[in-house]
Motif scaffolding. Structure first.
Motif, short mmCIF file in Angstrom:
data_model
loop_
_atom_site.label_atom_id
_atom_site.label_comp_id
_atom_site.label_asym_id
_atom_site.label_seq_id
_atom_site.Cartn_x
_atom_site.Cartn_y
_atom_site.Cartn_z
N SER A 132 3.83 14.86 -6.77
CA SER A 132 4.55 15.21 -8.00
C SER A 132 4.99 13.98 -8.78
O SER A 132 5.45 14.10 -9.93
N GLU A 133 4.85 12.81 -8.21
CA GLU A 133 5.22 11.59 -8.92
C GLU A 133 4.12 11.20 -9.90
O GLU A 133 2.99 11.68 -9.82
N PRO A 134 4.44 10.28 -10.83
CA PRO A 134 3.39 9.78 -11.73
C PRO A 134 2.26 9.11 -10.93
O PRO A 134 2.48 8.57 -9.85
N ASP A 135 1.07 9.15 -11.49
CA ASP A 135 -0.08 8.56 -10.81
C ASP A 135 0.17 7.07 -10.58
O ASP A 135 0.53 6.32 -11.51
N ARG A 136 -0.04 6.65 -9.33
CA ARG A 136 0.17 5.24 -9.01
C ARG A 136 -0.54 4.90 -7.71
O ARG A 136 -0.64 5.73 -6.81
N LEU A 137 -1.05 3.68 -7.62
CA LEU A 137 -1.68 3.17 -6.41
C LEU A 137 -0.99 1.87 -6.02
O LEU A 137 -0.98 0.91 -6.79
N ASP A 138 -0.38 1.88 -4.84
CA ASP A 138 0.19 0.67 -4.27
C ASP A 138 -0.68 0.23 -3.10
O ASP A 138 -1.21 1.07 -2.36
N ALA A 139 -0.80 -1.06 -2.92
CA ALA A 139 -1.66 -1.57 -1.85
C ALA A 139 -0.98 -2.70 -1.09
O ALA A 139 -0.19 -3.47 -1.66
N GLU A 140 -1.29 -2.77 0.18
CA GLU A 140 -0.84 -3.86 1.05
C GLU A 140 -2.08 -4.43 1.73
O GLU A 140 -2.75 -3.73 2.48
N VAL A 141 -2.38 -5.68 1.43
CA VAL A 141 -3.58 -6.33 1.95
C VAL A 141 -3.18 -7.30 3.06
O VAL A 141 -2.30 -8.14 2.86
N ARG A 142 -3.82 -7.14 4.23
CA ARG A 142 -3.51 -8.00 5.37
C ARG A 142 -4.78 -8.70 5.84
O ARG A 142 -5.82 -8.08 6.00
N MET A 143 -4.65 -10.00 6.07
CA MET A 143 -5.78 -10.77 6.55
C MET A 143 -5.23 -11.97 7.31
O MET A 143 -4.21 -12.55 6.93
N GLY A 144 -5.88 -12.35 8.39
CA GLY A 144 -5.41 -13.49 9.15
C GLY A 144 -6.44 -13.95 10.15
O GLY A 144 -7.34 -13.20 10.53
N GLU A 145 -6.32 -15.20 10.59
CA GLU A 145 -7.28 -15.76 11.53
C GLU A 145 -7.22 -15.04 12.87
O GLU A 145 -8.22 -14.94 13.58
N SER A 146 -6.03 -14.54 13.24
CA SER A 146 -5.89 -13.86 14.52
C SER A 146 -6.29 -12.39 14.44
O SER A 146 -6.34 -11.71 15.46
N SER A 147 -6.56 -11.91 13.22
CA SER A 147 -6.91 -10.51 13.04
C SER A 147 -8.34 -10.39 12.55
O SER A 147 -8.69 -10.97 11.52
N PRO A 148 -9.20 -9.69 13.27
CA PRO A 148 -10.59 -9.55 12.84
C PRO A 148 -10.69 -8.65 11.62
O PRO A 148 -10.02 -7.64 11.50
N GLY A 149 -11.55 -9.03 10.70
CA GLY A 149 -11.77 -8.20 9.53
C GLY A 149 -10.59 -8.20 8.57
O GLY A 149 -9.82 -9.16 8.48
N GLU A 150 -10.46 -7.11 7.84
CA GLU A 150 -9.44 -6.97 6.80
C GLU A 150 -8.77 -5.61 6.92
O GLU A 150 -9.41 -4.64 7.33
N VAL A 151 -7.50 -5.56 6.56
CA VAL A 151 -6.76 -4.30 6.58
C VAL A 151 -6.13 -4.09 5.21
O VAL A 151 -5.44 -4.99 4.69
N VAL A 152 -6.37 -2.92 4.63
CA VAL A 152 -5.77 -2.58 3.34
C VAL A 152 -5.09 -1.23 3.47
O VAL A 152 -5.72 -0.24 3.85
N LEU A 153 -3.80 -1.19 3.20
CA LEU A 153 -3.04 0.07 3.17
C LEU A 153 -2.97 0.53 1.73
O LEU A 153 -2.50 -0.22 0.86
N LEU A 154 -3.44 1.73 1.48
CA LEU A 154 -3.47 2.29 0.13
C LEU A 154 -2.52 3.48 0.07
O LEU A 154 -2.73 4.49 0.74
N ARG A 155 -1.47 3.36 -0.73
CA ARG A 155 -0.51 4.46 -0.89
C ARG A 155 -0.77 5.12 -2.25
O ARG A 155 -0.64 4.48 -3.30
N LEU A 156 -1.11 6.41 -2.19
CA LEU A 156 -1.53 7.15 -3.37
C LEU A 156 -0.42 8.11 -3.80
O LEU A 156 0.14 8.84 -2.98
N TYR A 157 -0.14 8.12 -5.12
CA TYR A 157 0.86 9.00 -5.68
C TYR A 157 0.23 9.85 -6.79
O TYR A 157 -0.79 9.48 -7.37
N GLY A 158 0.87 10.98 -7.06
CA GLY A 158 0.43 11.81 -8.17
C GLY A 158 -0.93 12.43 -7.92
O GLY A 158 -1.29 12.79 -6.80
N ARG A 159 -1.73 12.51 -8.99
CA ARG A 159 -3.04 13.15 -8.88
C ARG A 159 -4.01 12.34 -8.02
O ARG A 159 -5.03 12.87 -7.57
N LEU A 160 -3.69 11.08 -7.79
CA LEU A 160 -4.57 10.25 -6.95
C LEU A 160 -4.64 10.79 -5.52
O LEU A 160 -5.62 10.53 -4.81
N THR A 161 -3.61 11.53 -5.09
CA THR A 161 -3.65 12.07 -3.73
C THR A 161 -4.82 13.02 -3.53
O THR A 161 -5.24 13.26 -2.40
#
Length: 303
Positions: free
Chosen positions: A72-101
């Motif tokens: 019910s909130e306005p359309d919005r995409l928030d992201a948290e990008v994690r990357m590190g030498e001790s962590s293999p690959g990449e991690v992206v947290l995508l939080r979706l609001y509004g119609r994006l859900t």
């Protein structure tokens, strides 16, 4: 571990941030072998991301975690990008609001690694037909977990509906060690199996699934019986000359008993989710044995 937060962003900006961080850390994306899309809620995302990150140590991946927030909130995409030498690959947290859900596929499509498999995992409630879900249609493998459903037994019994090659469930993966031990117990044919029983904690979806697999493979009636747990505790097969029994009462070690042979202690530990997920990521082809087992389960009277 480097963490970069993007508020009210776009997939294009997230992709640019990933490229920038890779160049800064000297970690090219060519070493990643797949994209793992995790569809979770906020409450379950921490454990899911941790399991996916551990599994990525064996299968370097881009992990995209889709978290649907308030529609019910306005359309919005928030992201948290994690990357590190001790962590293999990449991690992206995508939080979706509004119609994006309702359009998670349009958000993650630009972030998929090119020319690599896509695996979708629902650690929480899964769609009734994963292959018809918007995210599921992007994936070649779709992993659900009936144990996370409100009614675990109904969830696993209904997995046959809309099943397509590439679907699997962690309730089945939890049976790998049990199935391997049972198969090894039949290295020397013990004779015809007359009947059997699988014991386990109430509501554990692996219990009826193992009973269905045994019923199909042995052409015998195998019932399910509740026990105090934890998890699966016993498989008992009645033979013409006695009983074959695998009994596990401490979630770590089991006792294998066969007619005419001394009892044997074997390792049969319950495995964490990260190990289950890593096992599924090793095989990206369809699991036909799982498909047969859930079809058999659907036909059983208990279902």
């Amino acid at each position: 571990m480097t963490t970069f937060n993007l508020t009210d962003t776009t997939a294009s900006k997230i992709s640019s941030t990933l490229t920038q961080l890779r160049h800064q850390m000297g970690a090219p994306a060519v070493g990643m072998v797949l994209t793992l899309v995790v569809v979770s809620d906020e409450a379950g995302q921490y454990d899911a991301v941790r399991a996916a990150t551990e599994a990525a140590r064996e299968h370097p991946s881009r992990v995209l975690t889709v978290i649907k927030r308030d529609p019910s909130e306005p359309d919005r995409l928030d992201a948290e990008v994690r990357m590190g030498e001790s962590s293999p690959g990449e991690v992206v947290l995508l939080r979706l609001y509004g119609r994006l859900t309702e359009h998670a596929d349009s958000v993650i499509s630009p972030l998929l690694l090119t020319d690599t498999p896509v695996v979708a995992w629902w650690p929480c409630d899964a769609p009734p037909v994963p292959s018809q879900d918007a995210v599921g249609r992007l994936a070649t493998r779709r992993i659900t977990d009936a144990r996370a459903a409100a009614d675990s037994l109904a969830a696993i019994a209904g997995r046959h509906k809309g099943y397509v090659p590439g679907d699997t469930d962690l309730a089945w993966t939890r049976l790998t060690s049990w199935r391997s031990l049972l198969a090894s117990a039949f290295d020397r044919p013990p004779g015809r199996v007359l009947s059997g029983a699988v014991r386990g904690a109430a509501g554990n979806p692996s219990v009826p699934l193992l009973a269905a697999w045994l019923s199909e493979r042995l052409d015998a009636s195998v019932e399910t019986v509740e026990s105090a747990g934890p998890g699966l505790t016993e498989v008992r097969l009645t033979l013409a000359d006695g009983e074959l029994v695998i009994s596990r009462m401490d979630a770590r070690l089991a006792t294998l008993s066969r007619p005419g042979q001394p009892d044997r202690r074997v390792a049969l530990a319950r495995r964490p989710t990260s190990e289950l997920l890593a096992e599924e990521l090793r095989r990206l082809d369809s699991d036909d044995v799982y498909g047969s087992a859930i079809q058999w389960l659907a036909k059983s009277p208990a279902s």
